[in-house]
Design a protein around this motif. Sequence first.
Motif, mmCIF file in Angstrom:
data_model
loop_
_atom_site.group_PDB
_atom_site.id
_atom_site.type_symbol
_atom_site.label_atom_id
_atom_site.label_comp_id
_atom_site.label_asym_id
_atom_site.label_seq_id
_atom_site.Cartn_x
_atom_site.Cartn_y
_atom_site.Cartn_z
ATOM 1 N N LYS A 195 -11.436 -56.144 8.196
ATOM 2 C CA LYS A 195 -11.240 -56.714 6.861
ATOM 3 C C LYS A 195 -11.335 -55.579 5.844
ATOM 4 N N PRO A 196 -10.323 -55.381 5.009
ATOM 5 C CA PRO A 196 -10.460 -54.373 3.958
ATOM 6 C C PRO A 196 -11.646 -54.739 3.066
ATOM 7 N N GLY A 197 -12.457 -53.748 2.741
ATOM 8 C CA GLY A 197 -13.634 -54.043 1.927
ATOM 9 C C GLY A 197 -14.757 -54.678 2.727
ATOM 10 N N LEU A 198 -14.767 -54.484 4.053
ATOM 11 C CA LEU A 198 -15.813 -55.059 4.907
ATOM 12 C C LEU A 198 -17.197 -54.555 4.493
ATOM 13 N N GLN A 199 -18.115 -55.497 4.334
ATOM 14 C CA GLN A 199 -19.479 -55.087 3.977
ATOM 15 C C GLN A 199 -20.247 -54.672 5.228
ATOM 16 N N ILE A 200 -20.832 -53.463 5.184
ATOM 17 C CA ILE A 200 -21.565 -52.938 6.328
ATOM 18 C C ILE A 200 -23.064 -52.934 6.037
ATOM 19 N N GLY A 201 -23.419 -52.443 4.851
ATOM 20 C CA GLY A 201 -24.834 -52.293 4.520
ATOM 21 C C GLY A 201 -25.372 -53.513 3.798
ATOM 22 N N THR A 202 -26.681 -53.648 3.828
ATOM 23 C CA THR A 202 -27.301 -54.751 3.106
ATOM 24 C C THR A 202 -28.718 -54.352 2.719
ATOM 25 N N TYR A 203 -29.192 -54.916 1.610
ATOM 26 C CA TYR A 203 -30.585 -54.705 1.223
ATOM 27 C C TYR A 203 -31.368 -55.944 1.573
ATOM 28 N N VAL A 204 -32.441 -55.756 2.322
ATOM 29 C CA VAL A 204 -33.239 -56.907 2.742
ATOM 30 C C VAL A 204 -34.672 -56.801 2.258
ATOM 31 N N MET A 205 -35.254 -57.969 2.038
ATOM 32 C CA MET A 205 -36.677 -58.079 1.735
ATOM 33 C C MET A 205 -37.238 -59.148 2.661
#
Lengths: 326, 304
Positions: free
Chosen positions: A226-236
């Motif tokens: 997917k173009p613009g695929l989200q890989i990273g994330t911020y978690v709490m």
Amino acid sequence: MTTWPRIGAALAAAALLVSGCGSDSDSGGSAGGGGGDEGPVTLRVADTNGAPLYFLQYGIQQGFFEDAGVTLEATASSGGATVIPQLVSGDLDIAGSNVVSVMIASSQGLPLKMVAAGTSTSEEPEQDFSALMVAGDSPITDIGQLDGQKVAVNTLRNINDIVLGHMLEDAGLSYDSVDLVEIPFPDMPAAIESGDVAAGVLIEPFITVAEKQGMKIIGRPYSDLKPGLQIGTYVMTEQFVNENADAVAAFQEGVQATADAIAEDPEAFRKALPDLGDISPELAEQVRINLWKGETDKESLQLVQELMVEYGLLEDEVDLDELVVG
Amino acid sequence: MIRARLGDWALALVVPLLLLVGYDLWARGAGDFFFPPLSVIGGNFADDWLFERVPTDLLPSLGRMLAGYAIAVVLGVAAGMLLGSLRTLATALDPVLQFLRALPPPALIPVSLLVFGAGDSAKVFLIALGALWPVLLNTVDGVRGVDQTAMDMARSYRIPTSARLLRVVLPAALPRIFAGARTALSIAIILMVVSELVGASNGVGHTVQLAQRGFNIPEMWAGTLLLGLVGFAFNALFVAVERRVLRWHHGSTGRGGAPTVRRSRLRRERPRPALTPTRTAVVLESADAGPATPDGRVPDARRP
């Protein structure tokens, strides 16, 4: 000859730790005039060394987090699953990880919440920060020719072999039609060049380094899904989110402001890179810049999750509405 | 005798059992995600290692470990015999050997990945390299410690060099070689795991790491448990082999410490003078590690 980029990368990583402290105290100084007079909350965050960390440092340097009312203490990590235990044990308030690791952790019962999006790949496939690469003299031009060969990924059972599996299926092969070998990014170009593996999934800045050595790109695994695929994330942790609503909102605001600033003026971010990460100005001019969205892209998560279930990384889908809070 | 030994066994089991029960009770109460109760770990252990993953992960691990260990022992003993016999060579090579020995093998992982690729040979190399030094240095020491009188005697009777090395020097150095080989074994097991943390596609260490990354904590502990058991089993096996091969040594010296060849020869000379027509035969026989005097054997408790 081939060792120089690697030594450079090691130096950059070492310098990063130093400069990380440096820029932190710099922004502390400027924030006094900026408007955090009431003593903003301090949040400890660790993010993957490289572009993900530069993003946070850029936001700190530009004062976006101070403006939002939060002081960030950003440190480098090796990312992925390694930061989650630190988060759960309370050594960190926020962990920069990747969507695969967090979904697995969540499915295993760890109380995590995704509060903001980390790195995404560009909407332009040409600017994708991942690449499937082969040696310069390799006869392989298409992923369909890799059947039965060895392919290097940095970590097995994570985002890179998942997107690779999707590419293989598109080419009429299957996830297990290639022999996946785990090799760290810095060692990958040499392994491909020597013929130890037929191809490898690399990310920036190793792609730029490998291209300089004459290696060829035969595919774009992230954009391909997917173009613009989200890989990273911020978690709490769930508990932290429930008890610190203001701090969470302030962090999200700072991430969004930084993401918007980079989207509006990527060249300014590029110019700041040598300061943030001590990567050489020449390399900074050439590397592909990631995309940051601010808010979590559930569509990306859903796509990745379906593949994870298909390839056996997840037993059941996790409830994304539960997991994602921003 | 037998009852006393059973008592020892029982006593040795008490502390591990107490630890396990204590851990289980604590883990049940604590409910910590990273410290699951023993029953959960045990269930995972049965699922994984009895015996589903034995051919796919345990055997490749052990194969690499034993290959590296075998190379280390053969190379270490051969080079150690040479260096122990030729003092000039040993002096000349000493700085290089000391330098190589001081290199921590894990630091060579990137190098071995570049040279040998991500296959088995890089891992075998790493294990062999780490396990080599205790064997080599102990062999050198053992060879130098061979009783000079025995050597002179062998020379004066014109015993060929090969026989002298095999039948006088090697047996006399054997206790030291075994001491080195035992240290090398634990190093080999450690490096077996370490070598699988980078660039592996199977193995117990790799499985543990994948489980950790996948937040499959019970599976991670099950693998850790297996590694502990493997180390324990190999050490026990080694001790059994050593006890058999060095029976003459423990029997003759009455302790498991430094080799004292001289005493063993004197002792053995006495009981069977009629069977030994020449002194040469006495030297050869007594230095042989093979059929040894069963008399004066000492209980195993004295072993270190």
